[in-house]
Design a protein around this motif. Sequence first.
Motif, short mmCIF file in Angstrom:
data_model
loop_
_atom_site.label_atom_id
_atom_site.label_comp_id
_atom_site.label_asym_id
_atom_site.label_seq_id
_atom_site.Cartn_x
_atom_site.Cartn_y
_atom_site.Cartn_z
N VAL A 382 65.64 30.45 -25.03
CA VAL A 382 66.63 31.43 -24.56
C VAL A 382 66.31 31.85 -23.13
CG1 VAL A 382 67.55 33.75 -24.92
CG2 VAL A 382 67.13 32.26 -26.89
N GLY A 383 65.03 32.07 -22.85
CA GLY A 383 64.64 32.52 -21.51
C GLY A 383 64.92 31.47 -20.44
N TYR A 384 64.60 30.20 -20.75
CA TYR A 384 64.83 29.12 -19.79
C TYR A 384 66.32 28.99 -19.48
CZ TYR A 384 64.73 24.37 -17.79
OH TYR A 384 64.87 23.28 -16.96
N TRP A 385 67.14 29.01 -20.54
CA TRP A 385 68.58 28.83 -20.35
C TRP A 385 69.20 30.03 -19.62
CZ3 TRP A 385 71.95 25.42 -19.63
CH2 TRP A 385 73.32 25.70 -19.75
N LYS A 386 68.75 31.22 -19.94
CA LYS A 386 69.27 32.41 -19.28
C LYS A 386 68.97 32.36 -17.78
CE LYS A 386 69.29 37.46 -19.74
NZ LYS A 386 68.71 38.62 -20.48
N ASN A 387 67.77 31.92 -17.44
CA ASN A 387 67.38 31.80 -16.04
C ASN A 387 68.23 30.75 -15.32
OD1 ASN A 387 65.48 32.35 -13.79
ND2 ASN A 387 64.85 30.24 -14.13
N LYS A 388 68.49 29.64 -16.01
CA LYS A 388 69.33 28.58 -15.43
C LYS A 388 70.74 29.11 -15.15
CE LYS A 388 67.16 24.62 -14.95
NZ LYS A 388 67.15 23.93 -13.63
N ALA A 409 74.72 32.55 -21.06
CA ALA A 409 73.61 32.60 -22.02
C ALA A 409 74.10 32.38 -23.44
CB ALA A 409 72.89 33.94 -21.90
N ASP A 410 75.37 32.66 -23.70
CA ASP A 410 75.93 32.47 -25.05
C ASP A 410 76.04 31.00 -25.43
OD1 ASP A 410 76.16 35.20 -25.28
OD2 ASP A 410 78.25 35.24 -24.58
N ASP A 411 75.94 30.12 -24.44
CA ASP A 411 76.05 28.67 -24.71
C ASP A 411 74.70 28.06 -25.07
OD1 ASP A 411 78.82 28.58 -24.05
OD2 ASP A 411 78.28 28.63 -21.92
N ASN A 412 73.71 28.88 -25.32
CA ASN A 412 72.35 28.38 -25.54
C ASN A 412 72.28 27.36 -26.68
OD1 ASN A 412 69.26 28.84 -25.08
ND2 ASN A 412 69.55 29.01 -27.29
N ASP A 413 72.89 27.67 -27.82
CA ASP A 413 72.80 26.76 -28.97
C ASP A 413 73.45 25.41 -28.67
OD1 ASP A 413 71.49 28.70 -30.37
OD2 ASP A 413 73.28 29.43 -31.43
N PRO A 437 65.52 19.28 -18.12
CA PRO A 437 66.96 19.07 -17.96
C PRO A 437 67.60 20.09 -17.02
CG PRO A 437 66.55 20.27 -19.98
CD PRO A 437 65.21 20.01 -19.37
N SER A 438 68.77 19.72 -16.51
CA SER A 438 69.60 20.62 -15.71
C SER A 438 71.04 20.16 -15.88
CB SER A 438 69.18 20.58 -14.24
OG SER A 438 69.48 19.30 -13.69
N LEU A 439 71.97 20.83 -15.20
CA LEU A 439 73.38 20.44 -15.25
C LEU A 439 73.81 19.87 -13.90
CD1 LEU A 439 75.00 23.41 -17.23
CD2 LEU A 439 74.18 21.21 -18.10
N ASP A 440 74.42 18.71 -13.95
CA ASP A 440 74.90 18.04 -12.73
C ASP A 440 76.42 18.16 -12.66
OD1 ASP A 440 75.03 16.40 -10.45
OD2 ASP A 440 75.41 14.65 -11.72
N ARG A 441 76.91 18.82 -11.61
CA ARG A 441 78.36 18.97 -11.45
C ARG A 441 78.99 17.63 -11.04
NH1 ARG A 441 79.56 22.04 -7.15
NH2 ARG A 441 77.45 21.85 -6.35
N GLN A 442 80.05 17.24 -11.73
CA GLN A 442 80.72 15.98 -11.42
C GLN A 442 81.64 16.12 -10.21
OE1 GLN A 442 79.70 13.17 -13.42
NE2 GLN A 442 78.28 14.90 -13.61
#
Length: 732
Positions: A382-388, A409-413, A437-442
Amino acid sequence: MPICPAILNHPTIEYLMAYRIMDQFKAQRGFITYDFEKLSDQVMKNITDQTTLLSQLHKLSIASTEVFPNQDKSYELVKRCYTLFDELSENYQEQLDRYELPSNSSFVHLWLAQTFESVEEIYQCMKYEDNALHSDSKSNENTNSVGGINAISFDKCVKVLGWNSSRFDIALLWDALDCELWTMGVPIGSLNYTKSITVTHKKSHMKLQFIDAENLFGPMTLKACVKDYGDKTEHTDVFPYEIINSNNWKEVLMKTEPFEYEDFKSQLKGGYSITKDEYDQYLIDFKRFTNRLDYLKYYNINDTEIMVKPLMNLIDTFEQFNIDVLHYISIASCAYATIRYSTYFPSKFNLESDKQSYYEDFDINADYSNPNPDAKPFELTVGYWKNKCYHYKQQDYKAGRETDKNVTADDNDYYKQLFETSVCSICSAKFTYDNLPSLDRQDNELSHTKANCLPACVSCNISHANRDPKITSLHIKMRQYAIKHNLPMTISDERIYKLLRECITGGLAAVFHRENIAGKTHINELTYDEQSNNLISQDNENVTTHVFALDGNSLYPSSYSSVKNENIPYTDHRMYMAGRSKFYSEKPYIIKNCIDQRKEIFVAKVKDYFSKSEYNNLLALPPIFRNIEIENKEEMIGEYMFSQAQKHSLPMLKKDRKLSTLLDTNGQFMIFNNYYLWLLIDLGIVITDYKAIAVFEKNAADEPFVRTMMNLRIQAILAGSTKEKFHKLIIN
């Protein structure tokens, strides 16, 4: 990121490698050599109480040899020479007007203007032809990618090399390097020793990069360089420049008779600068010229021309390893690029005399995804995703993008499951704690939304940026290859960087006995009296006859080659080199375990000491070498050193840092690498406290480079060539 400057810091090679056309690689062969001849005026002026200016140099002439390379590795030479006499010629203003130079321009400005004109032609000779690239069938599929095959990077910069120019010639050029037509960049080095300086033409944008050719060969004379690397039939000519000054240059140089032998008497050398035989050769050479000025031009040009063959041979030497020598400014930077390149292409360094097999070469077509199969799978917290999510929103906000539909943060699951079941959309690697991991914008115009993002490794996302996709792929695969083979990589943990930076030591050594007279001085020895807790210095009955120093033969290559040696008691009889960092810790039990297990490569920050019972075994050479701060007190530095300092009125109040030998860490935390610390432990050292440790992967990737260069050095020694020093410099 991986460390391979020969590829990643060389845009042309990077492009060729990414597009799989390295067979088209060619080293830069177009360059210019130059040299000044100078007037010397005696000054004898006291600058300070301890400094006297003996003479002042002025520009007399400048010569250059321009090298225009052909496709078959042959080349054409164009030689030029400008002198003070040019400024007196009737058409001098006409020449200045041709290049749009101001009327007060010197002959050096004129030479620079002509040189800029020439480098455009040299550049055209060196750049890659489109047809040559398209002729490779493998490259045809790439012509429509970003930038296209025609966008190959090739810097519009030509090297201009002088011999020992970083100290003298560049100083004479200085006032001409900035004018209305061109501008000077920031020099590398200092005013007294300029390693490199780049001058850019404001209209053509062509660049001249002035470097010192001697820095590419190592310290030697031009004559020695020509002998070992050039054409042995070439000889350096002679000129009595000391008799020419700013008052007599016109009269002296217009004479038609040759110089007398007495004219070659040198105050600097304390005798004649040439032998009688060399003078006789000079008399023969002079018959070809109408006056001394013509001979000066010939002499000046010859000093530039004889540099060409050694440089060409040096280019050939490194081209076999796909190293472009003229991309670098010194043998040190070139050697560093070569050794790092060898870790990706070991077969390039597998000589006929060395049939050992190493790991496979880097292959742009290979699949290096999941290079570390033992890495622990990543589990989103949760902490990692919230920070991202927070940082994604900040990025989009600063870029002026809408953030209403951003991931939250609600998209964590959702993303926890996605990262566990999917792979990187760029390199197809699984997500692990080694590969976050991270998110890459298309669509880079849109923000970080579910619809616009795909999962990607953090490193891939950084490499991706706005680069050519094929160059992005090269960076990613080189990183994966480096992980697979535990090769060195850039340090991303600031704590590790600070720990390593702290343990880089050096400095002046503390000298205990300055004077030993053969047949008179008794050998001094130190003993420790444990009862009185005193160190006793006394002469024994033996008298000094010789002073000698022991030096380990090929010490540096032996240290980092990682060649197996039964005399090495640790890590399978090899001294492994550090690869990428594994972890950093400040927990004492982890530090102690790493030290005691004797398996990992590390640097550790500890306090330690030797028992007093061991002192007399170690005093001959205290084994802890450290640069420490010492107070200049008599009881600290000894009676002799203290008295000498007072005798010469040296400041004694301040503290000095000295490279010293110790029997403990002086009550401080000090940093040791694993091999050093294990040796100290085997000698009896006791560790009392643990501060920090940085642990690294281990590799033996430098072995092919060391073996190759050592074999070349041995061949040079057997041939009696000073190239031996060159190969030693490369290894060191």
